[in-house]
Write a protein that holds these residues in place. Structure first.
Motif: not given
Length: 1558
Positions: A569-597
């Motif tokens: 396998i001939v691998e590509d050289v990496n020269d670009n970093a990922p770019v986020f779309k912005g910061e995220v704020a979430l409100n979540v119940s303490s009862l949220t089951p483990v595994g919930s998205v």
């Protein structure tokens, strides 16, 4: 008679006339008086027998004469018809010295002539009175003098020895005193003074004999087993009769003998001999006869390594330490000394050798290697394991055995076996090197002696190869990666995974040749020997032109070849970093089951290849490991329960988006999550509790405490406690649901179970419901509640009587041997005692139970042939007894003893064959042969009597009224026994002709007797009167019971004494009064009999147990019955009991058994009531099986009481096991998803029948069976909505009235990949002079997948940002997390580093955890600490007169010190100097306190000059400390000793006389 002689002539008438003459005698009767011969004197000895001729009356007369005594007084003579004088009774010169007899002699002529003759009878004295001592017993004392001879030692006596003699002549009264018999040569006695002296100085030795005993007769029991002596007094100057008296001369013992040991004592012990076992005895003896001279104390002075102890009094050697404890020896030499208690004390020493054959551990090589070819046949020998053993080498009976580890033998396909005796290893199955090229296993060598020892050797068997297999690649395919290098300036190293390797189980790898083929293979080159692949030329790889080459690798061993695919396998050289779309704020119940998205993040990468533009997301900081970002989708999931610690109300996550290229490019963003919290209760993992086994039911052992922040804040949360259902049924404990109080629900018994371990769960009431668990470990401590038990129900032993020939005190050997066990662990010491009549003759070792004779010579089988004893053992609380029967074997040491009177009256009319007397003799020996006697008549019977040899019956042999008559016969009878040596007794029995009177009894006799007395108990005495006996004549009365009236009469009467005694059990309840006839017969002829009525009233004794009206009683009530108003139970049938002894109104009742403390019983009426505080729970106890005991004060009896507690529906169903269920996310529909089974504690079917309903929480993916609670999968877990955890809420309800319900939540989880987690930040310190390359710390992340054994691994790396801009001195091992020094450290340039470390896992999706690492550079200690001042002053008050608590010393200025080396805080302070022991200086704070209250006295020392010392570990500095002791007014004025003043008589008023000094 006058005689005339006439001459007569006769003439015939013839011619011539013839004549003749004759004489005619004519007698004319003329009666003349008898002629007396003159004065006549005759003599007769006083011992002449009755009828002996004394002489004849000297009278002559031609006529026949008659003789008669002419005396009115009674004389002991008669005269016969021929004038012979003879005796008519016994003579006694002491009564009369002579008699003058007047005898009238009458002729038979006519007229009758009478004359009176006088005969003087002189009675000659005979020595017929033996000398008589004034006293029958004398005692005296002398001192033994064998070691210090004493001249003329006189036997000290309290009185003089005096003798009288009743004979009339001086010659017969002349008495000579003498000592005769064995040992008399040691003494002399003066006949005039009676003084007894020791004949020869130095001849008295108490060790030979301590008592010289002179006794009458030979039939009495000797008080000392010494040779019998007699004190004699003989008249006629030693030629006549002998008188005897008892004399006891005791010898005062002198301590002149040292203790002596038996020489060369050797004992052999088994090395496994238990501690406390009896080894043997080293008892010393002391020839001194009396205490304290012969009381010996034994002392172990040396040797034994503390493993042995010697009893100071018995010399018994006991083992007190295990012989297997170090040091182990095969021989112990004990040095023992013995001291007596005499004055002065004497001693002796000895050595005791104790041999302990030891078993030595066999020795074998730790590792042994063998080889075998793979084609070896089954059964081939491979090699031999040989061990050595010292015991075997010495020729002892030891045998070595060889074993292969059992687990190895049991393994699948293990091909070897070993000979158990020789250790030879052989094959038991075919070998294949291709399957296994070698085997390693353990061989054990076990010896046969005790204790058994085992050694082991690690054996490795190599299987040798044969070439029969082709080479094989280690992987089915290979992938090689290379970076694109189109620039052509660098030849990149190829990365191939895995490395190209082959195996050939029968060909060396050096002989394998590699080659490469396929389209594009010309661009690469392969090493034919190693298989290493490289690019042939640089600049040939271009991922935009071709990203993959499919080639083939060939491997050949010269005979066989193999191929494997290779993907490049001939691998590509990496020269670009990922770019986020912005910061995220979430409100979540303490009862949220483990595994919930709960949200997502998104970033893009401009690189064109998948590897370089594929973005991976992970959390690098924040979130407390409760959240994870899906590495591919960017979905933010809950991965840990939000209510579990640690938790918080808001989380700030730093999420990193990184591509997969190298070098990796990434960017970060912040995600804020707000969560309201329900905290989980906290309990310790393990709760340890101790409880004594005797605590009653309901005792609170411990209260389980849980911490819950919600409860502490008072926000409406409450905790519930319960015991895990899996263990609650098997343990005797219960827990209060609301308080956590743990109490006993039944009685404990350490001997049954000494430890309990169970889970206690704590749940809160908020949502989600959290549960915490603690393992409660209850240790039941021992209480001495079990009595010691003997191994046998009865013991027997035999000893030999030794009263006449004592030796050493005998050891009583019990059969079986005495053994005692006790189930209590705390009872390891027993105290033995010996009880019962006769126990004083024996001693028992209080510790070992060994029984010995207390004193030699104390056993007389004739007095007691059997001792019924009781052995008692005491463990400190309980006492157990067992019967011991000791039989005394008889020795023939007694001569027969004649029983009965010496004089017997015989009817003179008795005919031949009639019984004249019965000769009875007893032999005190107990053995049949020794006590069987025979009788022989030696003399005195004059052919008129004979005696039966066996029975002793004396019968008349010829008429007692014919021939020469006698009124007394002295029969000399010899009685002999049949023992060895034979013993005999001579006895004189006098038979008299009696004038008999009948005996007389009273009209009636009355006696009272207690029932249950022992057999042989005296009831009373029946006494008859007999005139013959009253006159002093020989008479023997015999008493008999008339058995014809009552054959089963429980009494017998002593024939000779009339004593009534019991001969069987007396029971008043069978008969309260006995009336019977008793008669008495005399022994003269004719026999007379008298009778009387005897009444014996039997007095009652409490000897009967109470009797219940029924063997069992019952009662029942519902478990919720209110007993506060009426607690009395109704028993069926009604309770009643009576006592046959008539004590029914005195009976007392009580209640016993488990649970009896819940009830109270009226001790008089037997009424049973429930205690008001009692609580009943059918689920805990439905039935109480108790015992009613009735007692009359001595005896008791029992009846069963069964109480049934009726069940009510008072228990809610409870789910009985872990409420978390794990499911395969791909489980098919209809799959068994788990069991929501609940248990209802009620005991009846209806109340405990549980049904189920689903209340929700499963998103319609599950159904439940109404009766079983089985959960079934109803829809696919992969369909939306899908969760990694489902909280299924289940309702369980019973069918009772009122109905009880409960709810439970079952967590159903789908396996997920867990995020790695660091526990905390890491802080390390390293000295600045550490060498480069040193490891100084390690970071370690945890991963739940790894902990569960899943195929996951962690990789560690340092955040590159942390290393930029500085000369970073550390690097990290990627696999272990180990931190290593990479360059020289300098604290002066930088004293601390902080950086971030990441850990990533290898499962999908990939998760990352991060932590901060702080590294502090420690300074090298090169400066001494310095005090803040050069000197310090402390102040404190004296307190010697009124001590209270120790005082603090006020020191100024405040004591402190500094250290220039990085301001060290590990300085320690100490105090030195005179008086420093009066104070305590805190080594850390330097606070100074008085050490002991009351120790300071200003009058003694008002100032203490001390030295303060401060140390940093390497350097010390000192400062002066002056402690000033303030004076208080604690001493009153005190006068000096007495002051004397001289005052002149004329002193004036007011004149100064002197002064008193203070």
């Amino acid at each position: 008679m006058e005689t005339y002689n006439l001459t007569v002539e006769v003439m015939d008438t013839g011619v011539p006339r013839l004549t003749t003459t004759g004489v005619v005698r004519v007698q004319v009767p003329v009666n003349r008086k008898p002629t007396l011969g003159g004065a006549q004197k005759v003599t007769v000895s006083e011992d002449a027998r009755v009828g002996v001729k004394v002489g004849r009356v000297n009278v002559t007369d031609t006529d026949s004469l008659t003789y008669r005594l002419d005396q009115t007084d009674s004389v002991p003579f008669r005269v016969s018809s021929d004038g012979t004088i003879s005796t008519t009774r016994r003579l006694d010169r002491e009564d009369s010295e002579g008699y003058t007899l007047k005898i009238v002699v009458t002729d038979r002529g006519y007229p009758v002539n009478t004359v009176t003759a006088t005969v003087d009878v002189v009675v000659q004295d005979v020595n017929d009175n033996a000398p008589a001592f004034t006293f029958t017993r004398y005692s005296g004392e002398i001192v033994e003098d064998d070691t210090s001879p004493k001249r003329n030692q006189i036997v000290k006596m309290p009185g003089e020895i005096t003798v009288t003699d009743g004979d009339g002549t001086e010659e017969n009264r002349d008495v000579v005193l003498s000592l005769r018999g064995e040992g008399s040569d040691k003494f002399t006695i003066d006949s005039d003074s009676g003084i007894v002296k020791v004949k020869a100085p130095g001849s008295i030795d108490c060790e030979v004999k301590c008592f010289y005993s002179f006794k009458h007769g030979c039939c009495q029991k000797r008080i000392d087993p010494q040779v019998e002596r007699k004190l004699h007094a003989q008249d006629q100057k030693g030629r006549g009769l002998t008188g005897q008296a008892d004399i006891l001369i005791s010898v005062q013992d002198v301590n002149d003998n040292s203790p002596t040991f038996q020489p060369n004592l050797t004992f052999t012990l088994n090395s496994l001999t238990s501690v406390g076992a009896h080894v043997g005895s080293v008892k010393a003896t002391d020839r001194d006869k009396k205490g304290p001279n012969n009381v010996v104390l034994h002392v172990l002075t040396e040797g034994g390594d503390g493993k042995f102890e010697v009893d100071p009094y018995t010399g018994s050697i006991k083992l007190q330490m295990s012989l297997l404890d170090e040091p182990r020896r095969e021989e112990y030499v004990l040095h023992v000394s013995a001291f007596d208690f005499g004055n002065p004390s004497l001693s002796a020493d000895t050595t005791v050798t104790i041999n302990v054959p030891l078993n030595f551990e066999p020795s074998v090589a730790l590792k042994i290697a063998f080889s075998v070819e793979e084609n070896a046949s089954v059964g081939s020998n491979i090699g031999q394991v040989t061990a050595t053993d010292k015991n075997v080498e010495r020729g002892e009976d030891d045998h070595l055995r060889y074993f292969i580890d059992e687990d190895t033998l049991a393994g699948d396909g293990f091909p070897f076996s070993i000979d158990i005796d020789t250790g030879m290893i052989s094959t038991r199955a075919a070998l294949d090197k291709e399957t296994a090229d070698g085997f390693s296993f353990l061989v054990y060598v076990v010896d046969s002696l005790k204790p058994v020892y085992t050694s082991s050797s690690s054996v490795h068997v190599e299987v040798l190869d044969q070439n029969d297999s082709p080479p094989e690649f280690t992987a089915p395919e290979y992938v090689m990666k290379v970076l694109e290098d189109d620039a052509g300036d660098t030849l990149h190293t190829l990365q191939i995974s895995p490395s190209v390797r082959v195996t050939d189980i029968d060909t060396p790898l050096a002989d394998i040749q590699f080659s490469l083929m396929g389209n594009g293979s010309d661009l690469f080159v392969i090493d034919p020997a190693t298989g290493h692949i490289d690019l042939k030329h640089s600049g040939t790889m271009d991922s935009e032109t071709q990203q993959q080459y499919n080639l083939t690798v060939l491997a050949s061993d010269g005979r066989f070849s193999s191929a494997a695919p290779l993907t490049v396998i001939v691998e590509d050289v990496n020269d670009n970093a990922p770019v986020f779309k912005g910061e995220v704020a979430l409100n979540v119940s303490s009862l949220t089951p483990v595994g919930s998205v709960i949200g997502h993040v998104s970033a893009t990468d401009a690189d064109v290849t998948d590897q370089n533009n594929d973005v991976m997301y992970y959390v690098i900081k924040g979130g407390l490991d409760k959240f994870a970002v899906h590495p591919e989708s960017g979905e933010i999931q809950v991965v840990s329960a939000l209510m579990e610690d640690p938790n918080q109300a808001s989380y700030s996550l730093t999420v990193r988006a990184a591509d997969l290229g190298r070098p990796q490019k990434y960017s970060d963003t912040t995600v804020t999550i707000y969560v309201p919290i329900n905290y989980q209760p906290q309990v310790p993992l393990v709760t340890e509790v101790q409880v004594q086994e005797d605590h009653p039911q309901g005792t609170v052992l411990h209260t389980v405490h849980a911490l819950d922040p919600n409860v502490e804040r008072g926000d409406g949360d409450r905790l519930n406690f319960f015991i895990s259902e899996e263990s609650s049924q098997d343990i005797p404990f219960e827990i209060d649901r609301y308080t956590g109080a743990l109490r006993t629900k039944s009685e404990l018994d350490r001997e049954t179970t000494d430890k309990y371990s169970f889970l206690v769960h704590v749940t809160d009431s908020k949502q989600p419901v959290y549960t915490a668990s603690t393992t409660v470990e209850v240790t039941v401590t021992d209480v001495n509640d079990n009595a010691p038990m003997f191994a046998a129900s009865i013991y027997k032993a035999k000893v030999t009587e030794d009263d006449t020939a004592p030796g050493q005190a005998q050891v009583v050997y019990l059969r079986p041997p005495l053994k005692v066990t006790d189930e209590d662990s705390s009872s390891d010491q027993f105290v033995f005692r010996l009880l019962g009549s006769g126990s004083e003759l024996f001693t028992i070792d209080a510790n070992s139970g060994e029984i010995t004779q207390r004193e030699a010579g104390s056993l007389d089988g004739d007095s007691a042939s059997v001792y019924n004893l009781t052995v008692s053992v005491d463990d400190g609380r309980y006492v157990s007894n067992v019967s011991l029967t000791v039989s005394v074997e008889d020795v023939n040491d007694h001569a027969p003893v004649v029983v009965g009177e010496q004089r017997v009256e015989v009817d003179p009319l008795s005919l031949p064959g009639d019984v004249a007397a019965v000769m009875k003799a007893k032999d005190l020996d107990q053995a049949d042969r020794n006590k069987r006697v025979s009788y022989y008549l030696m003399a005195g019977g004059m052919d008129r009597f004979r005696i039966h040899e066996t029975t002793g019956l004396i019968t008349v042999a010829s008429s007692l009224t014919e021939g020469t008559l006698q009124d007394q016969y002295d029969l000399e009878i010899r009685v002999v026994d049949h023992g060895y040596p034979q013993q005999s007794t001579d006895f004189t029995l006098t038979l008299d002709v009696p004038v008999n009177f009948p005996p007389r009894l009273r009209d009636s006799y009355s006696f009272r007797l207690q029932e249950n007395v022992h057999e042989g108990t005296a009831v009373g005495k029946v006494v008859a009167t007999d005139r013959n006996a009253d006159k002093g004549e020989e008479e023997r009365l015999s008493y008999f019971i008339d058995k014809t009236e009552s054959p089963s009469l429980p009494f017998t009467i002593e024939r000779d004494t009339g004593y009534l005694r019991t001969n069987s059990a007396i029971d008043r309840e069978e008969q309260s009064e006995h009336m019977f006839s008793v008669f008495v017969t005399d022994s003269r002829s004719p026999v007379y009999t008298s009778s009387s009525t005897v009444t014996v009233a039997i007095e009652d004794e409490n000897d009967n147990v109470p009797v219940f009206s029924a063997p069992k009683y019952g009662a029942s009530f519902p478990e919720d019955r209110d007993f506060t108003k009426d607690g009395e139970l109704i028993l069926l049938p009604k309770l009643s009991a009576h006592d046959p002894d008539g004590r029914s109104d005195q009976l007392e009742f009580r209640l016993d058994g488990d649970g009896s403390d819940l009830f109270q019983m009226n001790s008089v009426t037997g009424a049973i009531a429930v205690r008001k505080e009692a609580i009943f729970d059918t689920e805990q106890t439905q039935f109480y099986n108790l015992t009613i005991v009735a007692s009359d004060g001595w005896f008791s009896s029992a009846a069963a009481l069964d109480i049934n507690v009726k069940d009510i529906n008072d228990n809610t169903p409870e789910f009985s096991y872990n409420t978390t269920i794990y499911l395969d996310p791909f489980a098919p529909l209809g799959s068994h998803a788990g069991d929501a089974s609940a248990v209802d504690g009620d005991v009846t079917d209806r109340n405990s029948d549980v049904h189920y309903h689903l209340l929700g929480g499963g998103l319609d993916k599950f159904t439940i069976h109404e009766e079983t609670g089985q959960l079934t999968l109803a829809s696919s877990l992969m369909d939306d909505p899908k969760r990694s955890e489902y909280n299924v809420k289940v309702l369980a309800f019973d069918m009772g009235t009122p109905q009880q319900r409960t709810e439970g939540v079952f967590k159903i989880r789908v396996p997920v990949n867990y995020q790695p987690h660091f526990e905390s930040v890491y802080r390390f310190s390293v000295k600045e002079n550490v060498t480069v390359g040193s490891e100084f710390g390690q970071v370690k992340a945890t991963d739940k997948n790894i902990e569960q054994g899943e195929d996951d691994r962690l990789s560690y790396f340092i955040d590159e940002k942390s290393t930029q801009g500085v000369d970073f001195p550390f690097y990290m091992n990627r696999h272990s997390g180990q931190l290593v020094i990479s360059c020289v450290l300098d604290r002066e340039k930088k004293d601390m580093y902080d950086f971030t470390v990441y850990a990533t896992d290898s499962k999908q999706p990939v998760y990352t955890a991060s932590t901060l690492v702080y590294v502090t550079i420690d300074d090298v200690n090169d400066n001494a600490p310095q005090f803040g001042a050069a000197s310090y002053t402390g102040h404190i008050q004296e307190d010697d007169s009124n001590p209270g608590a120790p005082q603090a010393v006020s020191v100024t200025p405040l004591v402190s010190a500094t250290d220039a080396d990085n301001n060290r805080e590990d300085l320690t302070y100490s105090l030195d100097g005179p008086g420093s022991d009066l104070f305590d200086l805190d080594p850390v704070t330097a606070q100074l306190r008085q050490k002991t209250a009351g120790s300071l006295d200003s009058e003694m020392h008002h100032q203490h000059n001390l030295t303060l010392v401060v140390s940093d570990g390497d350097h010390k500095t000192t400062a002066d400390l002056y402690v000033m002791v303030a004076d208080i007014n604690d001493n009153a004025p005190r006068f000096l000793p007495t002051t004397k003043l001289r005052v002149a008589p004329r002193s004036e008023w007011g004149q100064y006389l002197g002064g008193c000094r203070l």
